[in-house]
Write an enzyme that holds these catalytic residues in place. Structure first.
Site, PDB file in Angstrom:
ATOM      1  N   ARG A 291      -5.739  54.869  44.643  1.00 30.16           N
ATOM      2  CA  ARG A 291      -5.899  54.729  43.192  1.00 30.16           C
ATOM      3  C   ARG A 291      -4.613  54.259  42.529  1.00 30.16           C
ATOM      4  O   ARG A 291      -3.563  54.869  42.711  1.00 30.16           O
ATOM      5  CB  ARG A 291      -6.319  56.067  42.577  1.00 30.16           C
ATOM      6  CG  ARG A 291      -7.743  56.413  42.958  1.00 30.16           C
ATOM      7  CD  ARG A 291      -8.147  57.798  42.527  1.00 30.16           C
ATOM      8  NE  ARG A 291      -9.370  58.147  43.231  1.00 30.16           N
ATOM      9  CZ  ARG A 291     -10.481  58.563  42.627  1.00 30.16           C
ATOM     10  NH1 ARG A 291     -10.530  58.686  41.343  1.00 30.16           N
ATOM     11  NH2 ARG A 291     -11.543  58.837  43.346  1.00 30.16           N
TER      12      ARG A 291
ATOM     13  N   SER B  34     -29.215  73.042  41.135  1.00 30.93           N
ATOM     14  CA  SER B  34     -28.277  72.056  40.604  1.00 30.93           C
ATOM     15  C   SER B  34     -28.662  70.648  41.069  1.00 30.93           C
ATOM     16  O   SER B  34     -28.862  70.417  42.266  1.00 30.93           O
ATOM     17  CB  SER B  34     -26.881  72.444  41.121  1.00 30.93           C
ATOM     18  OG  SER B  34     -25.914  71.526  40.742  1.00 30.93           O
TER      19      SER B  34
ATOM     20  N   HIS C  24     -21.898  62.457  28.635  1.00 35.22           N
ATOM     21  CA  HIS C  24     -22.007  61.008  28.431  1.00 35.22           C
ATOM     22  C   HIS C  24     -23.077  60.645  27.404  1.00 35.22           C
ATOM     23  O   HIS C  24     -23.605  59.524  27.418  1.00 35.22           O
ATOM     24  CB  HIS C  24     -22.254  60.300  29.763  1.00 35.22           C
ATOM     25  CG  HIS C  24     -21.069  60.408  30.664  1.00 35.22           C
ATOM     26  ND1 HIS C  24     -19.975  59.580  30.571  1.00 35.22           N
ATOM     27  CD2 HIS C  24     -20.764  61.315  31.629  1.00 35.22           C
ATOM     28  CE1 HIS C  24     -19.060  59.939  31.451  1.00 35.22           C
ATOM     29  NE2 HIS C  24     -19.514  60.995  32.118  1.00 35.22           N
TER      30      HIS C  24
ATOM     31  N   LYS D 264     -14.824  61.850  25.001  1.00 31.49           N
ATOM     32  CA  LYS D 264     -15.399  60.518  25.242  1.00 31.49           C
ATOM     33  C   LYS D 264     -15.835  59.908  23.905  1.00 31.49           C
ATOM     34  O   LYS D 264     -14.985  59.372  23.203  1.00 31.49           O
ATOM     35  CB  LYS D 264     -16.492  60.608  26.291  1.00 31.49           C
ATOM     36  CG  LYS D 264     -15.904  61.155  27.628  1.00 31.49           C
ATOM     37  CD  LYS D 264     -16.850  61.105  28.778  1.00 31.49           C
ATOM     38  CE  LYS D 264     -16.376  61.938  29.960  1.00 31.49           C
ATOM     39  NZ  LYS D 264     -15.251  61.388  30.703  1.00 31.49           N
TER      40      LYS D 264
HETATM   41  N1  PMP Z   1     -19.254  66.196  32.974  1.00 32.09           N
HETATM   42  C1  PMP Z   1     -19.405  64.910  33.307  1.00 32.09           C
HETATM   43  C2  PMP Z   1     -20.780  64.426  33.657  1.00 32.09           C
HETATM   44  C3  PMP Z   1     -18.309  64.037  33.356  1.00 32.09           C
HETATM   45  O1  PMP Z   1     -18.470  62.763  33.719  1.00 32.09           O
HETATM   46  C4  PMP Z   1     -17.026  64.532  33.017  1.00 32.09           C
HETATM   47  C5  PMP Z   1     -15.762  63.693  33.017  1.00 32.09           C
HETATM   48  N2  PMP Z   1     -15.790  62.433  33.383  1.00 32.09           N
HETATM   49  C6  PMP Z   1     -16.907  65.878  32.672  1.00 32.09           C
HETATM   50  C7  PMP Z   1     -18.031  66.677  32.648  1.00 32.09           C
HETATM   51  C8  PMP Z   1     -15.584  66.453  32.301  1.00 32.09           C
HETATM   52  O2  PMP Z   1     -15.301  66.179  30.929  1.00 32.09           O
HETATM   53  P1  PMP Z   1     -13.813  66.048  30.426  1.00 32.09           P
HETATM   54  O3  PMP Z   1     -13.366  64.653  30.694  1.00 32.09           O
HETATM   55  O4  PMP Z   1     -13.887  66.389  28.966  1.00 32.09           O
HETATM   56  O5  PMP Z   1     -13.006  67.047  31.198  1.00 32.09           O
END
Ligand code: PMP
Length: 410
Positions: A21, A137, A217, A248
C-alpha cells in the site's frame, strides 16, 4: 528472531504481489475539491482530480460546516478534556446525539470516536453480555463488525450474502427464545449492492432477533433526510440499532449508533470502546451537527450525486468498460488482477492526473481487484469527460477486456 528480516521479507512479498500500500499525499483545497495537490516527492506537486473520496457529498468543504467549526473552536477550544464519563461530555456532544436520534427517528444515539469503534465495541458488548447470544452476520460484513463478533466470543453464524432464504433457514434452526443478533449493512462498500432490509426486519420479527444495521455508506445520501436506506425504504422504525459514521457523507470523523433509550443506555454503560477513551473534540461534534442538519434539510447534494453517478455508469457502459452492476452511488470498475490494477491506477495518476486507489485483497476477493469510483456533486461535466476518456485510453493501452454486460460478482 530476526524481527527486521521478518518485516522486510513480508513487505517484499506484498510488493511482489502488487498489494503493497502506497498512500497518496494529498492536499485537499477548500472550494476546489475534488481537485487536490498531489505531492510525489520533495518539490514535486501537481493538481489531480480525486475520484475515490468517501467525502461523498463534499461536506468536508462545506461553508456552513466550516463556519460552525470556526465558531466552536473559538468558543470551546480544541480537545474534549477527558473521557465521556470524566469531564469529556460537552454540550456539543449532547446536541450531536440529539440530532442523530432525530435523524434516524430513534429515542437516543451514542457517539464514538469512529464508525469502526462503534461497530466493534457495540457488537462485542452485546454478544458478550446478552445471555446465550448468537450473532448471525452477513458474509460480506465490514471488518469492524467481524472483529466485534470475534471479540464477543458469542456463537457466530455466517449468512450467505443478502440471501433471505439462507437467513430464514438459519434463524428457524435456533430456539425462538435464544438471544440473537442479525447484523448486516445497507450499502456494501466494495460492490455497492444493497441489502433486502425489509425482508430482514420481517425475519427478525418472526424469529425474535435484534436487528443491527450498518448504514455507514448510506447515511447522508439516502432517505428524505439522509437517514440512510432504512429511512428511504420506510423501515427505520423496525431496525433496533442503526450504526453510522460521521466520516463519510457528513465529511467529518466519528461514528455512532441510534436506537431505543434502554439499548443506548446499556451500550453507554458497558462498552469499553466507548467508556475508556477520550471523547471527540467538541469542534468535531459541532461540525458534524452542522453537516447533518444541512443534509436533513437539503436534497440538492443527494440529487447531484445521483446524477453524476448515473452519468459515469452510463458513459462507462457505452465504452464497455466493465462495471459491477449495483443500484448505489458506488462505481466499481473490475480489473481482476492486483498487479495490473496497481499499474492502471499509477498510469491514471501519472499520465492523466486522476487519483483512484487500487482495491486489492483482502479488501476484495482475489481475482476481483478493482477501481472504486465515487462520483460526487462537486465533479463537473468536464471532469467526467476526462475520467471516461482516460479510462478508455488506459483500457486500450493495457489491452484490458471490455464487456457489454454489467458484471455481477455476488
Ligand atoms: N462500516 C463500514 C461498512 C465501513 O466501510 C467502514 C469504513 N470504511 C466502517 C464501518 C468504519 O467507519 P469509520 O471510517 O467511521 O471508522
Amino acid at each position: 528472531m530476526d524481527y527486521e528480516a521478518y518485516f522486510s521479507k513480508s513487505i517484499a512479498a506484498l510488493k511482489d504481489e502488487g498489494r503493497y500500500r502506497v498512500f497518496a499525499d494529498l492536499e485537499r483545497q477548500v472550494d476546489n475539491f475534488p481537485t487536490a495537490l498531489h505531492r510525489s516527492g520533495p518539490n514535486q506537486a501537481r493538481e489531480v482530480t480525486v475520484w475515490c473520496s468517501n467525502d461523498y457529498l463534499g461536506m468536508g468543504q462545506h461553508k456552513a460546516v466550516r463556519a460552525a467549526m470556526h465558531e466552536a473552536i473559538e468558543r470551546f477550544g480544541t480537545g474534549a478534556g477527558g473521557t465521556r464519563n470524566i469531564a469529556g461530555t460537552t454540550h456539543e456532544h449532547v446536541l450531536l446525539e440529539e440530532a442523530l436520534a432525530t435523524l434516524h427517528g430513534k429515542e437516543a444515539a451514542l457517539v464514538f470516536t469512529s464508525g469502526y469503534v462503534a461497530n466493534e465495541t457495540t457488537l462485542s458488548t452485546l454478544g458478550r453480555l446478552l445471555p446465550g447470544c448468537v450473532i448471525l452476520s452477513d458474509a460480506l460484513n465490514h471488518n469492524s463488525m467481524i472483529e466485534g463478533v470475534r471479540h464477543s466470543r458469542a456463537e457466530k453464524i455466517i449468512l450467505k450474502h443478502n440471501d433471505l432464504a439462507d437467513a430464514e433457514a438459519k434463524l428457524a434452526a435456533l430456539p425462538k427464545d435464544r438471544a440473537k443478533i442479525l447484523a448486516f449493512e445497507s450499502v456494501y462498500s466494495m460492490d455497492g449492492d444493497i441489502a433486502p432490509i425489509e425482508g430482514y426486519c420481517e425475519l427478525a420479527e418472526k424469529y425474535g432477533a435484534l436487528t443491527y444495521l450498518d448504514e455507514v455508506h448510506a447515511v447522508g445520501m439516502y432517505g428524505g433526510q439522509g437517514g440512510g436506506v432504512a429511512q428511504r425504504d420506510g423501515v427505520q422504525h423496525r431496525i433496533d440499532i442503526i450504526q453510522g459514521t460521521l466520516g463519510k457523507a457528513f465529511g467529518m470523523v466519528g461514528g455512532y449508533i441510534a436506537g431505543s433509550k434502554a439499548t443506548i443506555d446499556f451500550i453507554r454503560s458497558s462498552a469499553p470502546g466507548f467508556i475508556f477513551t477520550t471523547a471527540l473534540p467538541p469542534v468535531i461534534a459541532a461540525g458534524a451537527r452542522a453537516s447533518i442538519e444541512h443534509l436533513m434539510a437539503s436534497n440538492k447534494e443527494r440529487a447531484a450525486q445521483q446524477d453524476r453517478v448515473a452519468q459515469v455508469k452510463r458513459r462507462l457502459a457505452e465504452l464497455e468498460i466493465p462495471v459491477i452492476a449495483n443500484p448505489s452511488h458506488i462505481v466499481p470498475v473490475l480489473v481482476g488482477d492486483a498487479a495490473i490494477c496497481k499499474q492502471v491506477t499509477d498510469k491514471l495518476l501519472s499520465d492523466f492526473n486522476i487519483y483512484v486507489q487500487p482495491i486489492n485483497y483482502p479488501t476484495v476477493p482475489r481475482g476481483t481487484e478493482r477501481i472504486r469510483i465515487t462520483p460526487g456533486p462537486l465533479h463537473t461535466d468536464e471532469m467526467i469527460d476526462h475520467l471516461v476518456a482516460s479510462l478508455d485510453a488506459v483500457w486500450e493501452a493495457f489491452g484490458l477486456p471490455r464487456s457489454r454486460e454489467a458484471i455481477v460478482t455476488v
